[in-house]
Motif scaffolding. Sequence first.
Motif, mmCIF file in Angstrom:
data_model
loop_
_atom_site.group_PDB
_atom_site.id
_atom_site.type_symbol
_atom_site.label_atom_id
_atom_site.label_comp_id
_atom_site.label_asym_id
_atom_site.label_seq_id
_atom_site.Cartn_x
_atom_site.Cartn_y
_atom_site.Cartn_z
ATOM 1 N N VAL A 244 0.840 -1.207 0.000
ATOM 2 C CA VAL A 244 0.000 0.000 0.000
ATOM 3 C C VAL A 244 0.871 1.252 0.000
ATOM 4 C CG1 VAL A 244 -1.730 1.324 1.303
ATOM 5 C CG2 VAL A 244 -1.870 -1.188 1.220
ATOM 6 N N SER A 245 1.909 1.243 0.853
ATOM 7 C CA SER A 245 2.710 2.469 1.003
ATOM 8 C C SER A 245 3.783 2.644 -0.063
ATOM 9 C CB SER A 245 3.428 2.522 2.348
ATOM 10 O OG SER A 245 2.753 1.858 3.329
ATOM 11 N N TYR A 246 4.266 1.544 -0.633
ATOM 12 C CA TYR A 246 5.412 1.661 -1.555
ATOM 13 C C TYR A 246 5.150 1.120 -2.966
ATOM 14 C CZ TYR A 246 7.955 2.629 2.781
ATOM 15 O OH TYR A 246 8.369 3.169 3.970
ATOM 16 N N ASP A 247 4.799 -0.170 -3.083
ATOM 17 C CA ASP A 247 4.688 -0.759 -4.431
ATOM 18 C C ASP A 247 3.640 -0.053 -5.286
ATOM 19 O OD1 ASP A 247 6.409 -2.632 -3.288
ATOM 20 O OD2 ASP A 247 5.577 -4.291 -4.458
ATOM 21 N N LEU A 248 2.439 0.070 -4.719
ATOM 22 C CA LEU A 248 1.347 0.622 -5.522
ATOM 23 C C LEU A 248 1.596 2.093 -5.892
ATOM 24 C CD1 LEU A 248 -1.112 -0.697 -6.690
ATOM 25 C CD2 LEU A 248 -2.412 -0.082 -4.654
ATOM 26 N N PRO A 249 1.999 2.940 -4.920
ATOM 27 C CA PRO A 249 2.289 4.337 -5.304
ATOM 28 C C PRO A 249 3.411 4.434 -6.338
ATOM 29 C CG PRO A 249 2.132 4.145 -2.911
ATOM 30 C CD PRO A 249 2.080 2.745 -3.460
ATOM 31 N N ALA A 250 4.431 3.586 -6.233
ATOM 32 C CA ALA A 250 5.535 3.645 -7.199
ATOM 33 C C ALA A 250 5.040 3.270 -8.592
ATOM 34 C CB ALA A 250 6.676 2.718 -6.765
ATOM 35 N N SER A 251 4.237 2.220 -8.687
ATOM 36 C CA SER A 251 3.737 1.794 -9.994
ATOM 37 C C SER A 251 2.790 2.851 -10.588
ATOM 38 C CB SER A 251 2.989 0.453 -9.881
ATOM 39 O OG SER A 251 3.817 -0.520 -9.310
ATOM 40 N N PHE A 252 1.896 3.367 -9.765
ATOM 41 C CA PHE A 252 0.973 4.412 -10.242
ATOM 42 C C PHE A 252 1.759 5.625 -10.761
ATOM 43 C CE2 PHE A 252 -3.698 4.323 -9.556
ATOM 44 C CZ PHE A 252 -3.843 3.024 -9.151
ATOM 45 N N GLN A 253 2.705 6.078 -9.931
ATOM 46 C CA GLN A 253 3.459 7.275 -10.281
ATOM 47 C C GLN A 253 4.210 7.067 -11.600
ATOM 48 O OE1 GLN A 253 3.407 10.193 -8.121
ATOM 49 N NE2 GLN A 253 3.967 10.985 -10.156
ATOM 50 N N TYR A 254 4.785 5.874 -11.747
ATOM 51 C CA TYR A 254 5.570 5.583 -12.941
ATOM 52 C C TYR A 254 4.687 5.647 -14.196
ATOM 53 C CZ TYR A 254 8.883 3.301 -16.058
ATOM 54 O OH TYR A 254 9.731 3.028 -17.100
ATOM 55 N N VAL A 255 3.552 4.971 -14.139
ATOM 56 C CA VAL A 255 2.666 4.945 -15.307
ATOM 57 C C VAL A 255 2.123 6.355 -15.575
ATOM 58 C CG1 VAL A 255 0.509 4.012 -16.253
ATOM 59 C CG2 VAL A 255 2.059 2.523 -14.953
ATOM 60 N N HIS A 256 1.818 7.070 -14.513
ATOM 61 C CA HIS A 256 1.324 8.439 -14.662
ATOM 62 C C HIS A 256 2.382 9.322 -15.323
ATOM 63 C CE1 HIS A 256 -0.027 12.461 -13.172
ATOM 64 N NE2 HIS A 256 -1.190 11.965 -13.525
ATOM 65 N N ASP A 257 3.636 9.201 -14.866
ATOM 66 C CA ASP A 257 4.726 9.986 -15.455
ATOM 67 C C ASP A 257 4.932 9.631 -16.922
ATOM 68 O OD1 ASP A 257 5.116 11.145 -13.020
ATOM 69 O OD2 ASP A 257 6.946 10.033 -12.517
ATOM 70 N N GLN A 258 4.884 8.337 -17.234
ATOM 71 C CA GLN A 258 5.152 7.890 -18.595
ATOM 72 C C GLN A 258 4.059 8.312 -19.572
ATOM 73 O OE1 GLN A 258 7.717 5.506 -19.956
ATOM 74 N NE2 GLN A 258 8.856 6.329 -18.212
ATOM 75 N N THR A 259 2.822 8.329 -19.105
ATOM 76 C CA THR A 259 1.707 8.556 -20.026
ATOM 77 C C THR A 259 1.114 9.957 -19.903
ATOM 78 O OG1 THR A 259 0.093 7.733 -18.415
ATOM 79 C CG2 THR A 259 1.045 6.118 -19.902
ATOM 80 N N GLY A 260 1.390 10.624 -18.782
ATOM 81 C CA GLY A 260 0.793 11.935 -18.545
ATOM 82 C C GLY A 260 -0.711 11.872 -18.353
ATOM 83 N N GLN A 261 -1.215 10.677 -18.011
ATOM 84 C CA GLN A 261 -2.673 10.524 -17.852
ATOM 85 C C GLN A 261 -3.011 9.826 -16.547
ATOM 86 O OE1 GLN A 261 -5.128 9.230 -21.206
ATOM 87 N NE2 GLN A 261 -3.221 8.779 -22.268
ATOM 88 N N LYS A 262 -4.254 10.053 -16.108
ATOM 89 C CA LYS A 262 -4.759 9.296 -14.967
ATOM 90 C C LYS A 262 -5.000 7.848 -15.367
ATOM 91 C CE LYS A 262 -7.239 12.879 -12.412
ATOM 92 N NZ LYS A 262 -8.511 13.139 -11.734
ATOM 93 N N LEU A 263 -4.940 6.957 -14.374
ATOM 94 C CA LEU A 263 -5.013 5.529 -14.658
ATOM 95 C C LEU A 263 -6.383 4.926 -14.346
ATOM 96 C CD1 LEU A 263 -1.970 6.208 -13.857
ATOM 97 C CD2 LEU A 263 -1.816 3.857 -13.085
#
Length: 402
Positions: free
Chosen positions: A150-169
């Motif tokens: 909850v505190s690390y894996d999920l935020p890291a994955s979300f942030q990465y995809v958000h940064d790469q795509t510039g879109q909400k997931l």
Amino acid sequence: MANALTSIILVILFCRSAAGLRTRLFSNKDWVLDADEGICKLMVETQGYACEEHKVTTQDGYILSVQRIPVGRSGEASAERAPVLLQHGLLMDGITWLLLPPDQSLAFMLADSGFDVWIANTRGTKYSRGHTSLDPGDSAFWDWSWDELVSYDLPASFQYVHDQTGQKLHYVGHSLGTLIALAAFSQNQLLSMSRSAVLLSPIAYVGQMTSPLARNAADNFIAESLYWLGLDEFDPRGDAVVNLLKAICKKPGVDCTDLLTSFTGQNCCLNSSIVDVFLEHEPQSTATKNTIHLSQMIREGTLTMYDYEDEDENMEHYGQPTPPVYNMTTIPNDLPLFLSYGGQDALSDVNDVQLLLESLKDHDGDKLVVQYREDYAHADYVMASNAKRAVYDPLIAFFKLQ
Ligand SMILES: *[C@@H]1O[C@H](CO)[C@@H](O)[C@H](O)[C@H]1NC(C)=O
Ligand SMILES: *[C@@H]1O[C@H](CO)[C@@H](O)[C@H](O)[C@H]1NC(C)=O
């Protein structure tokens, strides 16, 4: 309980003195992977889809592998492809979403329906065993429960995809993949990067879980005994866990002639060939501490952070004598949710799902879609031969409306 515990410890000691040690000694070497190996090569490109391997490093140093299927099979890059993050459950990895034939697997179906597909792999699973300073042979590598997902894996994955795509997931979770998202949302995390979430076989409260295997293991403190014996990695293919399973399966009321069924409930619609595909790649390791956390929830019916079962130690970690609660009522009422649960699911019991739904009772009516499949159990959601029509088509229609 003391007797049960003693016999379990004896079983484990026996197992470890036999072949059990091998698992520990060689576990690192087994997992040194070639750069060429990975889920893209193994499961995606073989089906004629483009695929990219990505690495995401969490704030606590775990290096997670993430696969991206950027376009559908036709290769046509439509203008705006909304990103979808797929998060597997406990003892599984990203292959969860690739088990069915391509026209029926959720990851491929989403790519062919115009989405930009990202597949997450939790720390400790086969392709996510890297760390900036630790090694899977270190005890500290396994010092986590789903709180850290909850505190690390999920935020890291979300942030990465958000940064790469510039879109909400958009998000799809199965099993533990639903729990960690619900917990994060309840803490007001990820919301600014989320468009909607799909929860398949939702797990939040598990106090009424009927799975004979999971319940027996929890009631007999199996995970705790493994931990005391220094098995920090819960490897379901390792000799120690396999032998423990055999011991549980001898108990009255536990029928393990079909191990998958005694764990998940009676799946309606598994084609025998898919069970073979499943066993080729799964199950995967998790931290023993994670299984202890889940056992606590099964025994107590609570939804809290990991309980150190010692007021001082809880105080040290949380600043309070008992572990903090994840309060599901605090999930914002306007977050679009699609929740599907099954009548035969022994892990995500219908009564536990009702508890979750009660805490979502103030959710905006047009933002919560609830689907009930009378005939589905836990594995049907990712392996059923009719999952395309039963669950994935409605799920994709839901995403398209958001
Ligand atoms: C099982 O799956 C295989 C491979 O997709 C397929 O060829 C076969 O027809 C399926 N069998 C049944 C009984 O559905
Ligand atoms: C959750 O929060 C609500 C109010 O937001 C409160 O009424 C309820 O008691 C809380 N539940 C738990 C288990 O803390």
